[in-house]
Design an enzyme around this catalytic site. Structure first.
Site, short mmCIF file in Angstrom:
data_model
loop_
_atom_site.label_atom_id
_atom_site.label_comp_id
_atom_site.label_asym_id
_atom_site.label_seq_id
_atom_site.Cartn_x
_atom_site.Cartn_y
_atom_site.Cartn_z
N GLY A 86 0.82 -1.21 0.00
CA GLY A 86 0.00 0.00 0.00
C GLY A 86 0.85 1.25 0.00
O GLY A 86 2.07 1.21 0.18
N ASP A 146 8.81 6.06 7.61
CA ASP A 146 8.43 7.37 8.14
C ASP A 146 7.48 8.13 7.23
O ASP A 146 7.09 9.26 7.52
CB ASP A 146 9.68 8.21 8.41
CG ASP A 146 10.51 8.43 7.15
OD1 ASP A 146 10.09 7.97 6.06
OD2 ASP A 146 11.58 9.05 7.24
N GLY A 147 7.17 7.54 6.06
CA GLY A 147 6.24 8.21 5.14
C GLY A 147 6.88 9.32 4.34
O GLY A 147 6.19 10.03 3.60
N ASP A 160 4.22 -4.94 -7.28
CA ASP A 160 3.63 -3.66 -6.85
C ASP A 160 4.16 -2.50 -7.69
O ASP A 160 3.59 -1.41 -7.66
CB ASP A 160 3.88 -3.40 -5.36
CG ASP A 160 5.35 -3.49 -4.98
OD1 ASP A 160 5.97 -4.52 -5.29
OD2 ASP A 160 5.87 -2.54 -4.39
N ASP A 215 7.83 3.78 -10.48
CA ASP A 215 8.80 3.55 -9.42
C ASP A 215 10.24 3.65 -9.93
O ASP A 215 10.79 2.70 -10.47
CB ASP A 215 8.60 2.21 -8.70
CG ASP A 215 9.20 2.27 -7.30
OD1 ASP A 215 10.33 2.78 -7.19
OD2 ASP A 215 8.55 1.83 -6.35
P1 AMP Z 1 9.02 0.84 -3.15
O1 AMP Z 1 10.25 0.08 -2.83
O2 AMP Z 1 9.24 2.33 -3.26
O3 AMP Z 1 8.27 0.28 -4.30
O4 AMP Z 1 8.09 0.70 -1.87
C1 AMP Z 1 7.66 -0.54 -1.40
C2 AMP Z 1 6.71 -0.33 -0.26
O5 AMP Z 1 7.35 0.33 0.83
C3 AMP Z 1 5.49 0.52 -0.58
O6 AMP Z 1 4.42 0.02 0.15
C4 AMP Z 1 5.89 1.88 -0.08
O7 AMP Z 1 4.79 2.69 0.21
C5 AMP Z 1 6.66 1.52 1.18
N1 AMP Z 1 7.62 2.55 1.54
C6 AMP Z 1 8.76 2.88 0.91
N2 AMP Z 1 9.39 3.87 1.54
C7 AMP Z 1 8.65 4.20 2.61
C8 AMP Z 1 8.77 5.17 3.67
N3 AMP Z 1 9.82 6.00 3.74
N4 AMP Z 1 7.79 5.22 4.58
C9 AMP Z 1 6.74 4.38 4.53
N5 AMP Z 1 6.57 3.46 3.56
C10 AMP Z 1 7.50 3.37 2.61
MG MG Z 2 6.83 1.05 -5.42
#
Ligand code: AMP
Ligand code: MG
Length: 492
Positions: free
Chosen positions: A101, A136-137, A259, A269
């Site tokens: 998510g 941390d979002g 994802d 991404d």
């Molecule tokens: P990604 O590797 O960017 O495709 O992210 C994979 C998952 O990790 C997704 O659910 C992102 O929303 C979550 N995510 C990545 N970085 C963060 C972050 N700094 N804080 C919260 N969720 C994260």
């Molecule tokens: Mg992603």
């Protein structure tokens, strides 16, 4: 009732004529968590994308004004927004994760552009959500700059992609290996529907949700598609064409998890992605891809695997009888090969200036790629050089080029065309300028000192990648050995 969001300022209300129509927010509650961005300390503008703003019917000057920047940082909500974080799941490096998510992205809403086209407006790095797990979002300045540059370059290169409307700093530090300045990317896309979105509901055996998601994907990407099987066929074909485009640019996505596999065939991404300098089909950049799962040459197979995951989600919708559903879905996934190979041949034929198809073309192209591999020739410069008559200089053993060029000229002669004819075509498809890793790193390093000039310069050059402007010659150069970037990091 949804929680309260930061209110739009009167200025935004009056000046920014967002036309939101939030079809995703009308889906049932289990598709998302409703929440707004978490405000930040001190929003600062890095860039607004004027061309994209105009495409959306937004006024770039208003976006760049303090109220606009506040909105882009998540400190104010534009009129008509219904902010939410989307639920999805996914296979990461082949491992099933039932809940991912939007952990750091907030979908503000769907902008309906003046021509009726619909685009998600999402703030990436907008604060924690119920999907953040331990994160941390937030997003760091470096990854935001990387995504801005590379996604906009992809767009200018004609590759379907999410886009960057704006980038802002937050005035806050985020904690990674070292403290980094925080930033937010305003991301625009024709949707954020991922294979992982389907997987989220398939894993919960939520057929009703899968049906609604199928309708949404068809409405947004494939209005001609007939039902779930039609969607699958269309998504597979789009994925095949997309990966062929990546291959023809020497692009390595780096994190082709489900994802990050877009059902509409967009590149999404931009974490550990990179364009290759010296060509090698086994090249990997991501430091987290230890086994080379997402190496350049593996991308088509991985795309098929991802499409098989989508197919498996759609089985209950395709036919009531499981055997029949599997048969139809398998046939749809198997169509990837033809879509990919056809698109790959079209792209590479054009790259060497051919306009007709000949049985030996794949061998001719592979012969060139093989020589490039052996001698470590630069991917982009070799093909650009083919168009400008300077390819020979890219080979440390010129004979490798000369013997290939003899075959190439014989092939052109059979087509009744000259080298000059071929070069004229190749010039329109082989870019002079790509976002080379060392240049991105240079732009990031400067940005970290508060100097955005290299970012703006690179961004401007990448907007017209097939035209080499005076003064941009240095941007076409490969890295010197000490500049070479061998790994990039996940964008977290
Ligand atoms: P990604 O590797 O960017 O495709 O992210 C994979 C998952 O990790 C997704 O659910 C992102 O929303 C979550 N995510 C990545 N970085 C963060 C972050 N700094 N804080 C919260 N969720 C994260
Ligand atoms: Mg992603």
């Amino acid at each position: 009732m949804p929680p309260s969001f930061p209110r739009p300022t009167a200025y935004l209300e009056a000046m920014l004529h967002f036309t939101f129509d939030n079809s995703y927010a009308r889906l049932p509650d289990r598709f998302y968590a409703r929440l707004g961005p978490t405000p930040v300390a001190a929003p600062g503008l890095i860039a607004v994308n004027e061309g994209l703003a105009a495409r959306l019917g937004l006024d770039a000057a208003v976006l760049a004004a303090p109220e606009g920047v506040a909105m882009l940082a998540g400190n104010a909500t534009p009129p008509g927004a219904e902010p939410l974080a989307q639920a999805y799941a996914g296979h990461q490096f082949g491992n099933w994760v039932p809940q991912l998510g939007d952990g750091r992205a907030i979908l503000l809403g769907e902008i309906v552009a003046p021509d009726g086209a619909r685009f998600d407006l999402q703030l990436k790095g907008a604060g924690p959500t119920p999907f953040s797990r331990r994160g941390d979002g937030r997003a760091g300045l470096g990854p935001v700059i990387r995504e801005y540059l590379v996604s906009e370059a992809m767009h200018a290169l004609g590759v379907p992609t999410t886009r960057a409307l704006a980038a802002v700093t937050t005035g806050e530090e985020i904690q990674r290996e070292t403290p980094l300045p925080g930033a937010v990317l305003a991301r625009v896309a024709t949707s954020h529907l991922r294979v992982g979105t389907f997987q989220f509901f398939a894993a919960r055996q939520d057929t009703e949700a899968l049906r609604l998601l199928t309708d949404q994907a068809i409405a947004r990407h494939y209005p001609q598609a007939d039902g779930p099987l039609g969607l699958l066929h269309a998504a597979v074909a789009a994925q095949g064409r997309l990966v062929a485009q990546w291959m023809a640019l020497g692009f390595i996505h780096g994190v082709m998890n489900t994802d990050n596999a877009h059902v509409g065939g967009l590149t999404i991404d931009y974490g550990p992605c990179a364009f290759m300098d010296d060509y090698h089909p086994a090249r990997v950049f991501s430091s987290i891809d230890r086994f080379g799962r997402y190496a350049y040459q593996n991308q088509p197979q991985i795309a098929v695997w991802n499409m098989a995951q989508l197919a498996s989600c759609l089985l209950p919708l395709i036919a009531p009888e499981r055997e029949a559903a599997i048969e139809a879905a398998t046939e749809a996934v198997n169509a990837f090969a033809a879509a990919y190979e056809g698109a790959w041949l079209d792209r590479f034929r054009a790259k060497i200036g051919l306009t007709t198809a000949d049985e030996g073309d794949a061998d001719l192209i592979q012969s060139l790629l093989g020589r490039m591999t052996t001698l470590g020739a630069d991917f982009t410069r070799t093909f650009r050089g083919l168009a400008t008559g300077q390819a020979r200089a890219e080979f440390t053993e010129a004979e490798a080029w000369d013997t290939w060029a003899t075959d190439w000229q014989a092939r052109l002669a059979r087509e009744g065309r000259t080298v000059a004819d071929a070069q004229a075509l190749a010039l329109t498809v082989n870019p002079a300028i790509i976002p080379r890793n060392h240049r991105i790193e240079e732009a990031i390093a400067a940005a970290l000192t508060g100097d955005y000039a290299p970012f703006h310069r690179l961004n401007a050059a990448l907007a017209a990648p097939f035209t080499l402007r005076d003064g941009d010659e240095d941007l076409t150069l490969p890295p010197r050995p000490e500049e070479a970037v061998r790994t990039t990091f996940c964008g977290t």
